[in-house]
Design an enzyme around this catalytic site. Structure first.
Site, mmCIF file in Angstrom:
data_model
loop_
_atom_site.group_PDB
_atom_site.id
_atom_site.type_symbol
_atom_site.label_atom_id
_atom_site.label_comp_id
_atom_site.label_asym_id
_atom_site.label_seq_id
_atom_site.Cartn_x
_atom_site.Cartn_y
_atom_site.Cartn_z
ATOM 1 C CE1 TYR A 289 8.557 43.231 31.532
ATOM 2 C CE2 TYR A 289 9.141 40.868 31.709
ATOM 3 C CZ TYR A 289 9.070 42.002 30.947
ATOM 4 O OH TYR A 289 9.293 41.911 29.592
ATOM 5 C CE1 TYR A 339 6.524 40.184 28.655
ATOM 6 C CE2 TYR A 339 7.073 39.811 26.172
ATOM 7 C CZ TYR A 339 7.545 40.051 27.828
ATOM 8 O OH TYR A 339 8.733 40.302 28.010
#
Ligand SMILES: [Zn+2]
Lengths: 385, 146
Positions: A289, A339
């Site tokens: 992440y 994203y």
């Protein structure tokens, strides 16, 4: 030997995703439905067989509406994991648990966002000023990037993390996106000079330390390992799953912990590896992440790929590139593909293990996928037969 | 400027700050000092608290220097430093706040946010608490301590 009832009991058999862009016409609900329909089609499973849904918070679409629109049957399991981007991998883990325990048979997890079009959450100052924001935001740490900038500067001070090392993280992700036609940063190279000369957003973090605000939706379909053998696609097994919420943690501002540089990933990792047949050295490729570049070295340390304080050095000399010690974010990640709160990392993990990534790691048979570090988090270790 | 939220747990902090005192929630049973304030002591589960006077001295643990895009009130004074200060009493008592040039840096948001050049700040530098008003509420800010 610890009992590990989850190990390889459920598998991802379908993935779907819409286009990623700064602005897409359809609503979030419509995008979610499209991604789910694509994932079901990929799996060769009819919508009426779906009996489980898992999502994570800050998701604007609702499982009731989604189930009704896509044509799901009677649903017997649904869950919503907290803390935004920390919940991405927990959707997979929760569905795997539901399937392994017989609470459901066909599970769908999804993420749909229009952050490329819409306002940023930090501008909502009325609804967000609660603990811990009341002790941080009035003084000017307004955005997640400001909170991570504080951590990053301390990390630099304590362990010598450099801007060049953060630049190496951004460039590794960008290099992967440059080869992925689905990525927003497809064909848009980034050099170290570009990185070092970029405008600051929250010193010491610059423009390229930040992820891309994106519109788009993704989904996966999961079934039991037994059923997965008969599906259209080679199964990608959920080998291990972990969540992590450290003692005395506060989301995004872990400053009130004994050691703010050992965040939630350390807790998720401890659990994940305890329930796995594999360790960090066995991981062929990882999707980590990356809302902000410092989350990568912090996570590399948390998941045990290197020692404490060594995450920056790990990124040097191409460590995160294809052919490096640990290729990461092979679709471009949040920094350069899209994203979408980390869900694209899950789909890319599946593609790596199917052998269909645009940046394929030859022979990859294990892939770690992680959710947001610095908030209560989650991770899955995926593998193929 | 954003106004801190005053809730049941944190209200005494603001009451003492208005008198120029930096006090931290302290368990009346086991003496654990807590930040941020909360309804129960995590060490002994007591719900009885005192508010212990701190020395007001600490060190800069880290800081960030935000630049736009920011909320308009803040953007007007960017780039401004925001520090996290470790109190002398316990390193886990880390408070986010603003660094002001001196005790009499003046009132208003500009003095609060932008009276210290970020380039002069160093991790580890000693600071002490001074009190500033944000939207009518008193809060601790920090000033370099010689
Ligand atoms: Zn106590």
């Amino acid at each position: 030997m610890t009992p590990t009832p989850l190990k390889d009991r459920a598998a991802i058999v379908g993935i779907g995703q819409t286009e990623f862009a700064k602005h897409l016409e359809p609503s979030e609900k419509a995008l979610a439905c499209r991604a789910i329909a694509m994932a079901l089609d990929d799996a060769g499973i009819a919508a009426h067989e779906v009996d489980a849904f898992a999502a994570y918070t800050m998701e604007a679409t609702d499982e009731v509406e989604i189930a009704k629109a896509v044509g799901a049957g009677d649903v017997t399991f649904f869950s919503r994991v907290g803390f935004g981007g920390g919940g991405s991998c927990a959707t997979i883990g929760h569905l795997a648990m539901a399937i392994a325990t017989g609470q459901a048979s066909v599970g769908v997890a999804w993420r749909s966002r229009k952050r490329g079009s819409g306002p940023r959450p930090w501008t909502d100052t009325v609804n967000q000023l609660a603990t811990p924001a009341q002790w941080t935001r009035p003084f000017g740490l307004l955005r997640p990037v400001d909170e991570i900038a504080v951590l990053a500067r301390r990390y630099m001070h304590e362990y010598g993390l450099t801007r060049e090392q953060l630049g190496a993280v951004a460039i590794a992700c960008r290099n992967r996106a440059n080869a992925n036609p689905a990525a927003i940063m497809y064909d848009r190279p980034l050099t170290m000079d570009d990185y070092l000369n970029a405008r600051m957003i929250s010193d010491p973090l610059c423009l390229f330390d930040n992820c891309l605000e994106t519109d788009g939706a993704l989904a996966v379909v999961m079934v039991s390992a037994e059923r997965a053998r008969d599906c259209r696609q080679p199964p990608v097994h959920v080998h291990a799953f972990g969540q992590g919420l450290p003692a005395q943690h506060h989301g995004m501002v872990n400053y009130w912990n004994d050691d703010p540089l050992a965040g939630p990933s350390w807790i998720a990792a401890k659990h994940l590896w305890k329930h796995s047949d594999f360790g960090p050295a066995d991981v062929d490729v990882a999707q980590i992440y990356d809302a902000f570049t410092p989350l990568i070295p912090l996570s590399l340390e948390g998941y045990g790929f290197c020692g404490k304080g060594e995450g920056g050095a790990f990124a040097d000399d191409g460590g995160l590139e294809l052919g490096g010690r640990l290729p990461i974010n092979t679709s471009g990640g949040g920094l350069s593909e899209a994203y979408v709160h980390g869900f694209n990392l899950i789909n890319e993990g599946v593609r790596q293990l199917r052998g269909t990534s645009t940046n394929q790691v030859a022979g990859a048979s294990t892939c770690l996928v992680t959710a947001g570090e610095a908030v209560p988090t989650s991770a899955v270790l995926l593998r193929r037969d | 400027m954003l106004k801190p939220l005053v809730d049941d747990d944190g209200a005494p902090y603001f009451e003492y700050a208005a008198k120029g005192e930096l006090r931290m929630q302290t368990c009346a049973n086991c003496g654990e000092v807590l930040f941020p304030p909360r309804p129960m002591c995590p060490r002994c589960q007591s719900t009885e608290f005192e508010w212990k006077l701190m020395s007001g001295r600490g060190h800069v643990w880290s800081f960030a220097v935000p630049r736009p895009p920011l909320l308009p009130d803040y953007a007007a004074f960017a780039p401004y430093p925001v520090v996290v200060v470790e109190l002398e009493e316990d390193r886990r008592l880390r408070l986010v706040g603003n660094l002001v040039a001196s005790e009499d840096a003046g009132a208003g948001l500009e003095a609060q946010l932008a009276s210290v050049d970020p380039a002069t700040i160093e991790i580890g530098q000693p600071v002490r608490a001074v009190f500033r008003q944000i939207e009518g509420l008193f809060v601790a800010a920090w000033t370099p301590d010689e």
